[in-house]
Scaffold this active site. Structure first.
Site, PDB file in Angstrom:
ATOM      1  N   TYR A 153       0.850  -1.203   0.000  1.00 55.80           N
ATOM      2  CA  TYR A 153       0.000   0.000   0.000  1.00 55.80           C
ATOM      3  C   TYR A 153       0.882   1.249   0.000  1.00 55.80           C
ATOM      4  O   TYR A 153       0.723   2.149  -0.824  1.00 55.80           O
ATOM      5  CB  TYR A 153      -0.922  -0.004   1.226  1.00 55.80           C
ATOM      6  CG  TYR A 153      -1.604   1.318   1.459  1.00 55.80           C
ATOM      7  CD1 TYR A 153      -2.530   1.809   0.546  1.00 55.80           C
ATOM      8  CD2 TYR A 153      -1.317   2.094   2.578  1.00 55.80           C
ATOM      9  CE1 TYR A 153      -3.152   3.044   0.744  1.00 55.80           C
ATOM     10  CE2 TYR A 153      -1.931   3.311   2.790  1.00 55.80           C
ATOM     11  CZ  TYR A 153      -2.847   3.785   1.872  1.00 55.80           C
ATOM     12  OH  TYR A 153      -3.448   5.006   2.065  1.00 55.80           O
TER      13      TYR A 153
HETATM   14  N1  LIG Z   1      -8.550   7.395   5.875  1.00 53.39           N
HETATM   15  C1  LIG Z   1      -7.241   7.493   6.171  1.00 53.39           C
HETATM   16  O1  LIG Z   1      -6.848   7.463   7.341  1.00 53.39           O
HETATM   17  C2  LIG Z   1      -6.231   7.685   5.079  1.00 53.39           C
HETATM   18  C3  LIG Z   1      -4.885   7.841   5.458  1.00 53.39           C
HETATM   19  C4  LIG Z   1      -3.931   8.011   4.471  1.00 53.39           C
HETATM   20  C5  LIG Z   1      -4.305   8.068   3.144  1.00 53.39           C
HETATM   21  N2  LIG Z   1      -5.605   7.896   2.796  1.00 53.39           N
HETATM   22  C6  LIG Z   1      -5.944   7.958   1.372  1.00 53.39           C
HETATM   23  O2  LIG Z   1      -7.009   8.875   1.188  1.00 53.39           O
HETATM   24  C7  LIG Z   1      -7.849   8.455   0.130  1.00 53.39           C
HETATM   25  C8  LIG Z   1      -9.275   8.325   0.619  1.00 53.39           C
HETATM   26  O3  LIG Z   1      -9.301   7.372   1.685  1.00 53.39           O
HETATM   27  P1  LIG Z   1     -10.629   6.967   2.438  1.00 53.39           P
HETATM   28  O4  LIG Z   1     -10.267   6.716   3.848  1.00 53.39           O
HETATM   29  O5  LIG Z   1     -11.719   7.912   2.105  1.00 53.39           O
HETATM   30  O6  LIG Z   1     -10.893   5.542   1.770  1.00 53.39           O
HETATM   31  P2  LIG Z   1     -12.236   4.912   1.204  1.00 53.39           P
HETATM   32  O7  LIG Z   1     -11.943   3.488   0.881  1.00 53.39           O
HETATM   33  O8  LIG Z   1     -13.372   5.191   2.130  1.00 53.39           O
HETATM   34  O9  LIG Z   1     -12.494   5.727  -0.137  1.00 53.39           O
HETATM   35  C9  LIG Z   1     -11.935   5.394  -1.379  1.00 53.39           C
HETATM   36  C10 LIG Z   1     -13.061   5.399  -2.411  1.00 53.39           C
HETATM   37  O10 LIG Z   1     -12.473   5.144  -3.682  1.00 53.39           O
HETATM   38  C11 LIG Z   1     -13.271   4.220  -4.391  1.00 53.39           C
HETATM   39  N3  LIG Z   1     -12.397   3.504  -5.315  1.00 53.39           N
HETATM   40  C12 LIG Z   1     -11.437   2.591  -5.017  1.00 53.39           C
HETATM   41  N4  LIG Z   1     -10.862   2.144  -6.135  1.00 53.39           N
HETATM   42  C13 LIG Z   1     -11.450   2.789  -7.177  1.00 53.39           C
HETATM   43  C14 LIG Z   1     -11.299   2.754  -8.582  1.00 53.39           C
HETATM   44  N5  LIG Z   1     -10.426   1.922  -9.166  1.00 53.39           N
HETATM   45  N6  LIG Z   1     -12.077   3.561  -9.359  1.00 53.39           N
HETATM   46  C15 LIG Z   1     -12.985   4.399  -8.780  1.00 53.39           C
HETATM   47  N7  LIG Z   1     -13.197   4.457  -7.446  1.00 53.39           N
HETATM   48  C16 LIG Z   1     -12.429   3.665  -6.654  1.00 53.39           C
HETATM   49  C17 LIG Z   1     -13.882   3.323  -3.325  1.00 53.39           C
HETATM   50  O11 LIG Z   1     -15.088   2.711  -3.748  1.00 53.39           O
HETATM   51  C18 LIG Z   1     -14.082   4.286  -2.160  1.00 53.39           C
HETATM   52  O12 LIG Z   1     -15.395   4.809  -2.166  1.00 53.39           O
HETATM   53  C19 LIG Z   1      -7.243   7.165  -0.381  1.00 53.39           C
HETATM   54  O13 LIG Z   1      -6.408   7.461  -1.461  1.00 53.39           O
HETATM   55  C20 LIG Z   1      -6.436   6.662   0.797  1.00 53.39           C
HETATM   56  O14 LIG Z   1      -5.382   5.824   0.381  1.00 53.39           O
HETATM   57  C21 LIG Z   1      -6.574   7.718   3.741  1.00 53.39           C
END
Ligand SMILES: NC(=O)c1ccc[n+]([C@@H]2O[C@H](COP(=O)([O-])OP(=O)(O)OC[C@H]3O[C@@H](n4cnc5c(N)ncnc54)[C@H](O)[C@@H]3O)[C@@H](O)[C@H]2O)c1
Length: 322
Positions: A153
């Protein structure tokens, strides 16, 4: 202003859309593939709320499918692209690396390439604190080395930073990467500690406490995250290589076991604990410096952990009719 947000049905995407939709002169074009990594009903619920706004348009698109995505880019002249769509989660990446390659590398490349072709004014993307790996210098600063990701990841997210940098250098595409630190709050992710712990406590089930609760996380409240992203939109990087990277953190790290205690106190019930070893791919500690972010956007993440947890638990009870 037309803003394209990928991953709009996700935790951060949904909350960001809600926030931006409160502003005048913004139209949001949200895309998501609505995959079933976690409860799809939560994604649908978020989407149904967003759809009540007349300034929000949704398209079900997978960013790893270039041709479909290109058709979508052709439809409108977007000013800003915010790429949040990704396969998230460190642990899931151990067994399912190919999902991460599809969405986080191929999908990311497609969004980046189309942002170049369609001359997007500012491309903003989600990175993660995981790119720091196991550092021993805290607080973590943006210029620190990040070449040893501990999980696939983290590797996929580091790849995003590198690809975006080269596009800024060669094509002068203004790119901003945001390293989010353990984001939590209402409508949060069911695979993350706050949701899992809260659920286990309410259901009188055992809480899995990795590393016996000794690792440290910089828990960052969702409102502080979306306020930061909102302010970054207008802070387009310039110069010879128009590229910037920022930590988005609270800069107030806590041990996991203290985090759990806080949840127990809020709910008013003790957790049954299953003490476990450190999980492969996890880092021991995150604690981000927010100096660079605060200097740029003049906003300091402010939510106190106890208040943030209280807001989550209130939401959880309402959402699950408890
Ligand atoms: N939540 C955290 O603590 C955190 C920390 C560091 C980084 N991030 C990053 O922030 C971003 C958002 O995270 P989040 O917590 O909202 O995660 P999440 O999984 O709730 O949201 C990601 C969304 O992207 C959609 N998705 C995934 N693959 C896809 C694709 N191929 N095409 C279209 N849609 C797709 C999913 O259906 C989901 O709704 C991500 O990039 C994640 O890696 C989150």
């Amino acid at each position: 202003m037309k803003v394209l947000i990928t991953g709009c049905c996700g935790f951060i995407g949904y909350n960001l859309c809600l926030k931006l939709l409160k502003k005048k002169n913004i139209r949001i074009y949200g895309i998501d593939n609505l995959n079933s990594y976690y409860d799809i009903n939560l994604k649908k619920k978020r989407l149904s709320i967003l759809k009540t706004s007349k300034n929000f348009t949704f398209n079900k698109i997978d960013i790893s499918k270039y041709n479909n995505l290109k058709k979508f880019f052709k439809k409108n002249k977007y000013d800003i692209v915010i790429n949040l769509a990704a396969q998230a989660g460190v642990r899931y990446s151990i067994k399912n690396p190919s999902n991460y390659f599809e969405s986080n590398v191929i999908g990311f490349f497609n969004v980046l390439e189309l942002s170049r072709i369609f001359k997007i004014k500012h491309f903003i993307f989600a990175s993660t604190s995981s790119v720091y790996g196991n550092s021993n210098k805290f607080p973590l600063k943006e210029e620190q080395k990040t070449e040893k990701p501990l999980s696939f990841y983290a590797a996929s997210k580091k790849t995003n930073e590198i690809l975006a940098y080269s596009y800024s250098n060669i094509y002068k595409l203004p790119c901003t990467g945001l390293r989010f630190f353990t984001v939590y709050g209402p409508y949060g992710r069911p695979d993350m500690a706050l949701y899992l712990f809260t659920k286990a406590i309410f259901n009188s089930k055992k809480v899995n406490l990795f590393n016996n609760g000794n690792h440290v996380r910089d828990y960052t409240y969702i409102d502080d995250v979306v306020n930061s992203v909102e302010k970054i939109i207008t802070k387009k990087p310039d110069g010879a290589v128009p590229y910037s990277i920022y930590n988005v953190a609270s800069s107030r790290p806590k041990k996991l076991k203290e985090f759990l205690k806080n949840i127990e106190k809020t709910i008013g019930k003790r957790a049954k604990i299953n003490y476990l070893d450190m999980q492969q791919g996890d880092v021991y500690k995150t604690h981000g410096s927010t100096n660079k972010l605060i200097n740029k956007i003049k906003y300091r993440p402010k939510m106190k952990l106890s208040e943030g947890i209280k807001r989550f638990v209130e939401w959880y009870k309402k959402y699950h009719n408890i």
